[in-house]
Write a protein that holds these residues in place. Structure first.
Motif, mmCIF file in Angstrom:
data_model
loop_
_atom_site.group_PDB
_atom_site.id
_atom_site.type_symbol
_atom_site.label_atom_id
_atom_site.label_comp_id
_atom_site.label_asym_id
_atom_site.label_seq_id
_atom_site.Cartn_x
_atom_site.Cartn_y
_atom_site.Cartn_z
ATOM 1 N N SER A 51 11.651 -4.786 2.447
ATOM 2 C CA SER A 51 11.433 -6.126 1.927
ATOM 3 C C SER A 51 12.656 -6.979 2.199
ATOM 4 C CB SER A 51 11.154 -6.065 0.424
ATOM 5 O OG SER A 51 12.333 -5.696 -0.254
ATOM 6 N N ALA A 62 4.525 -6.703 3.801
ATOM 7 C CA ALA A 62 3.612 -5.639 4.223
ATOM 8 C C ALA A 62 4.355 -4.576 5.023
ATOM 9 C CB ALA A 62 2.474 -6.235 5.051
ATOM 10 N N ALA A 70 6.096 -4.228 -2.170
ATOM 11 C CA ALA A 70 4.813 -4.571 -1.557
ATOM 12 C C ALA A 70 3.790 -4.836 -2.657
ATOM 13 C CB ALA A 70 4.335 -3.440 -0.658
ATOM 14 N N GLY A 105 0.187 -2.796 0.235
ATOM 15 C CA GLY A 105 -0.393 -3.596 1.307
ATOM 16 C C GLY A 105 -1.615 -4.383 0.876
#
Length: 145
Positions: free
Chosen positions: A84, A80, A102, A115
């Motif tokens: 990453s 989120a 995401a 998200g």
């Protein structure tokens, strides 16, 4: 004795006067200074273009590497946060790059974007990490299962 048809004043010679020569030199100087400045700027453009092409190539090659990964591996690396856990191998020919993976879809507020909690679609972006490099050349795509 003068001939009856020759009443004209003596003719000037066909050369330039000093005033005409000074005006011509002034016009040349006014026109050539911007042209010389443009040529000087254009001489430096290939180095800037080469750097931009290298940066774009570095970002696009990393994006291709990320997209070659299996979907389940990318899903396991999705976060989120802004970055990453995708391991970016440093390349001495390229500046530092970041990868963002995401989940993509509707979040709790029913707003579509990164998200989300669904695992059917992933948002993948690759960009230069250092804003001092100029254009970050951000490449973004969606990957489906």
């Amino acid at each position: 004795m003068r001939s009856p048809g020759n009443h004209h004043a003596p003719r000037r010679s066909g050369g330039f006067t000093l005033l005409e020569a000074v005006i011509a030199m002034l016009l040349l100087a006014v026109c050539l200074l911007p042209a010389a400045s443009a040529l000087r700027d254009a001489a430096g453009a290939p180095a800037v273009a080469a750097s931009a092409a290298r940066n774009l190539d570095c970002v696009s090659s990393l994006m291709e590497t990320v997209l070659a990964e299996p979907y389940n591996r990318l899903l396991s690396l999705a976060t989120a946060e802004d970055a990453s856990a995708y391991p970016v191998v440093p390349d001495p020919a390229c500046p530092a790059r970041t990868v963002r993976i995401a989940r993509y879809g509707a979040n709790g507020n029913r707003k579509i974007g990164p998200g989300a909690t669904d695992d059917y679609l992933l948002y993948v972006s690759v960009a230069l990490a250092d804003p001092a490099e100029g254009n970050p050349y951000t490449l973004v795509t969606l990957v489906s299962r």
